[in-house]
Scaffold this motif. Structure first.
Motif, PDB file in Angstrom:
ATOM      1  N   TRP A 190      -6.124   3.970  11.516  1.00 49.97           N
ATOM      2  CA  TRP A 190      -6.931   2.781  11.282  1.00 49.97           C
ATOM      3  C   TRP A 190      -6.439   1.943  10.101  1.00 49.97           C
ATOM      4  CZ3 TRP A 190      -8.618   3.811   6.404  1.00 49.97           C
ATOM      5  CH2 TRP A 190      -8.736   5.160   6.053  1.00 49.97           C
ATOM      6  N   GLY A 191      -5.432   2.431   9.385  1.00 48.67           N
ATOM      7  CA  GLY A 191      -4.900   1.680   8.261  1.00 48.67           C
ATOM      8  C   GLY A 191      -4.729   2.538   7.022  1.00 48.67           C
ATOM      9  N   PHE A 192      -4.359   1.912   5.913  1.00 50.36           N
ATOM     10  CA  PHE A 192      -4.167   2.623   4.651  1.00 50.36           C
ATOM     11  C   PHE A 192      -5.505   2.895   3.971  1.00 50.36           C
ATOM     12  CE2 PHE A 192       0.060   0.722   5.099  1.00 50.36           C
ATOM     13  CZ  PHE A 192       0.875   1.778   4.714  1.00 50.36           C
ATOM     14  N   GLY A 193      -5.579   4.022   3.267  1.00 47.81           N
ATOM     15  CA  GLY A 193      -6.781   4.308   2.498  1.00 47.81           C
ATOM     16  C   GLY A 193      -6.922   5.773   2.167  1.00 47.81           C
ATOM     17  N   CYS A 194      -7.889   6.060   1.283  1.00 47.49           N
ATOM     18  CA  CYS A 194      -8.126   7.442   0.878  1.00 47.49           C
ATOM     19  C   CYS A 194      -8.748   8.260   1.997  1.00 47.49           C
ATOM     20  CB  CYS A 194      -9.031   7.468  -0.355  1.00 47.49           C
ATOM     21  SG  CYS A 194     -10.731   6.914  -0.050  1.00 47.49           S
ATOM     22  N   GLY A 195      -9.486   7.595   2.878  1.00 50.42           N
ATOM     23  CA  GLY A 195     -10.113   8.278   4.011  1.00 50.42           C
ATOM     24  C   GLY A 195     -11.466   8.869   3.696  1.00 50.42           C
ATOM     25  N   THR A 196     -11.928   8.759   2.456  1.00 51.41           N
ATOM     26  CA  THR A 196     -13.208   9.385   2.089  1.00 51.41           C
ATOM     27  C   THR A 196     -14.226   8.424   1.483  1.00 51.41           C
ATOM     28  OG1 THR A 196     -12.346  10.011  -0.096  1.00 51.41           O
ATOM     29  CG2 THR A 196     -12.107  11.614   1.696  1.00 51.41           C
ATOM     30  N   ARG A 227     -11.335  -2.587  -9.077  1.00 54.24           N
ATOM     31  CA  ARG A 227     -10.616  -1.306  -9.091  1.00 54.24           C
ATOM     32  C   ARG A 227      -9.556  -1.264  -7.999  1.00 54.24           C
ATOM     33  NH1 ARG A 227     -14.157   4.241  -8.781  1.00 54.24           N
ATOM     34  NH2 ARG A 227     -12.491   5.790  -8.924  1.00 54.24           N
ATOM     35  N   HIS A 228      -9.850  -1.863  -6.873  1.00 59.00           N
ATOM     36  CA  HIS A 228      -8.932  -1.878  -5.730  1.00 59.00           C
ATOM     37  C   HIS A 228      -8.166  -3.206  -5.690  1.00 59.00           C
ATOM     38  CE1 HIS A 228     -12.660  -3.757  -4.623  1.00 59.00           C
ATOM     39  NE2 HIS A 228     -12.271  -4.066  -3.408  1.00 59.00           N
ATOM     40  N   ARG A 229      -7.611  -3.560  -6.826  1.00 58.74           N
ATOM     41  CA  ARG A 229      -6.905  -4.839  -6.937  1.00 58.74           C
ATOM     42  C   ARG A 229      -5.733  -4.955  -5.977  1.00 58.74           C
ATOM     43  NH1 ARG A 229      -3.226  -8.025  -9.149  1.00 58.74           N
ATOM     44  NH2 ARG A 229      -3.897  -9.925 -10.237  1.00 58.74           N
ATOM     45  N   VAL A 230      -5.302  -3.843  -5.429  1.00 61.91           N
ATOM     46  CA  VAL A 230      -4.209  -3.879  -4.466  1.00 61.91           C
ATOM     47  C   VAL A 230      -4.546  -4.781  -3.290  1.00 61.91           C
ATOM     48  CG1 VAL A 230      -5.007  -1.847  -3.176  1.00 61.91           C
ATOM     49  CG2 VAL A 230      -2.587  -2.440  -3.170  1.00 61.91           C
ATOM     50  N   CYS A 266      -9.858   0.100   1.273  1.00 66.52           N
ATOM     51  CA  CYS A 266     -10.212   1.288   0.487  1.00 66.52           C
ATOM     52  C   CYS A 266     -10.666   0.916  -0.922  1.00 66.52           C
ATOM     53  CB  CYS A 266      -9.013   2.233   0.414  1.00 66.52           C
ATOM     54  SG  CYS A 266      -9.250   3.674  -0.659  1.00 66.52           S
ATOM     55  N   TYR A 267     -11.853   1.388  -1.305  1.00 71.57           N
ATOM     56  CA  TYR A 267     -12.407   1.092  -2.619  1.00 71.57           C
ATOM     57  C   TYR A 267     -11.595   1.701  -3.760  1.00 71.57           C
ATOM     58  CZ  TYR A 267     -16.819  -0.684  -0.643  1.00 71.57           C
ATOM     59  OH  TYR A 267     -17.778  -1.410   0.006  1.00 71.57           O
ATOM     60  N   LEU A 268     -10.859   2.760  -3.477  1.00 68.84           N
ATOM     61  CA  LEU A 268     -10.078   3.420  -4.514  1.00 68.84           C
ATOM     62  C   LEU A 268      -8.674   2.828  -4.653  1.00 68.84           C
ATOM     63  CD1 LEU A 268     -11.076   7.165  -3.991  1.00 68.84           C
ATOM     64  CD2 LEU A 268     -12.189   5.394  -5.364  1.00 68.84           C
ATOM     65  N   GLY A 269      -8.346   1.874  -3.804  1.00 68.03           N
ATOM     66  CA  GLY A 269      -7.040   1.232  -3.888  1.00 68.03           C
ATOM     67  C   GLY A 269      -5.890   2.112  -3.434  1.00 68.03           C
ATOM     68  N   ASP A 270      -6.164   3.087  -2.595  1.00 66.10           N
ATOM     69  CA  ASP A 270      -5.154   4.059  -2.162  1.00 66.10           C
ATOM     70  C   ASP A 270      -4.353   3.516  -0.978  1.00 66.10           C
ATOM     71  OD1 ASP A 270      -3.712   6.211  -1.186  1.00 66.10           O
ATOM     72  OD2 ASP A 270      -5.316   7.660  -1.510  1.00 66.10           O
ATOM     73  N   ARG A 271      -3.056   3.304  -1.189  1.00 63.12           N
ATOM     74  CA  ARG A 271      -2.182   2.869  -0.090  1.00 63.12           C
ATOM     75  C   ARG A 271      -1.029   3.859   0.110  1.00 63.12           C
ATOM     76  NH1 ARG A 271      -3.074  -1.737   2.390  1.00 63.12           N
ATOM     77  NH2 ARG A 271      -0.935  -2.008   3.154  1.00 63.12           N
TER      78      ARG A 271
END
Length: 239
Positions: free
Chosen positions: A208-214, A39-42, A197-202
């Motif tokens: 601390w970096g890119f991600g959904c934060g949750t 899912r987080h192929r990014v 991030c497991y959701l692939g959110d950038r």
């Protein structure tokens, strides 16, 4: 070669730190990523940029950095029904494991890495599994990976050495290890070029970096960063 290494490099914080760890120790280091329909192929898309930045900012490591490899494991997605291989909510399951657990993933990753290392003549396998600060995945446990090393060496008639430098480090210690290996430049490269991030959110760059934060991966990364930023002492865990 007996002193050459292959790093399982997903594009995340842990495997990026392991890549730096390997480049600090071995004269030749190759990398391997897996496309299993995650899912987080990014995470796969950031791998090249991180490798390029690592080489650009550290000429000594650039001379040691060998080719990158990418293997497709579509079958893993076919046999999985998890929050990392389906667009489903991340939840805790009745067995006590989060729905992000992909059964057999690390077992397959290390086995395929050993098969590639066999062909490439590489002896050392380096992977970012950890059971100190993780989500409870049984295929991240030290006992699992030691048993897997024995099985692979027997089955391939080789003496591969499987290194897991983060096994007994929490995320705070992982940031500290990066700082010790490559200073502020490596910490910044991991912060902005890697993806956990497991959701692939950038879309959002946090401290601390890119991600959904949750999601669980973001929460672990954030807690580790904040603990390290508050007390950036040296990494005292022995390699």
């Amino acid at each position: 070669m007996t002193d050459h290494a292959l790093v399982l490099f997903s594009g995340g914080q842990d495997s990026a730190t392991c890549l730096a760890w390997a480049l600090d120790r071995f004269p030749h280091v190759e990398t391997l990523g897996f496309d299993y329909g995650q899912r987080h192929r990014v995470e796969l898309e950031v791998r090249a940029a991180f490798r390029e930045r690592l080489a650009r900012e550290n000429p000594a490591w650039a001379a040691r950095l060998g080719p990158d490899h990418l293997l497709t494991l579509d079958a893993l997605r076919e046999v999985s029904d998890t929050a990392l291989t389906r667009e489903t909510e991340i939840t805790m399951q009745a067995n006590g494991l989060p729905s992000t657990f992909v059964p057999g993933r690390n077992l397959l990753f290390v086995t395929f890495a050993a098969a590639l290392a066999y062909r490439r003549g590489l002896r050392h396998l380096v992977a970012g599994m950890c059971e100190t600060d993780y989500s409870g995945y049984p295929d991240c446990r030290d006992d699992t990976l030691k048993a897997l090393q024995v099985a692979i060496n027997l089955g391939m008639d080789r003496r591969f050495v499987l290194h897991t430098p983060l096994m007994w480090r929490d995320k705070k210690a992982t940031w500290a290890l990066a700082a010790r290996l490559g200073g502020a430049a490596l910490v910044e490269a991991i912060r902005v070029e890697t993806h956990s991030c497991y959701l692939g959110d950038r879309t959002t760059l946090h401290a601390w970096g890119f991600g959904c934060g949750t999601c669980p991966a973001c929460e672990l990364r954030q807690r580790g960063w904040e603990a390290w930023a508050a007390d950036p002492g040296k990494d005292e865990t022995h390699d």
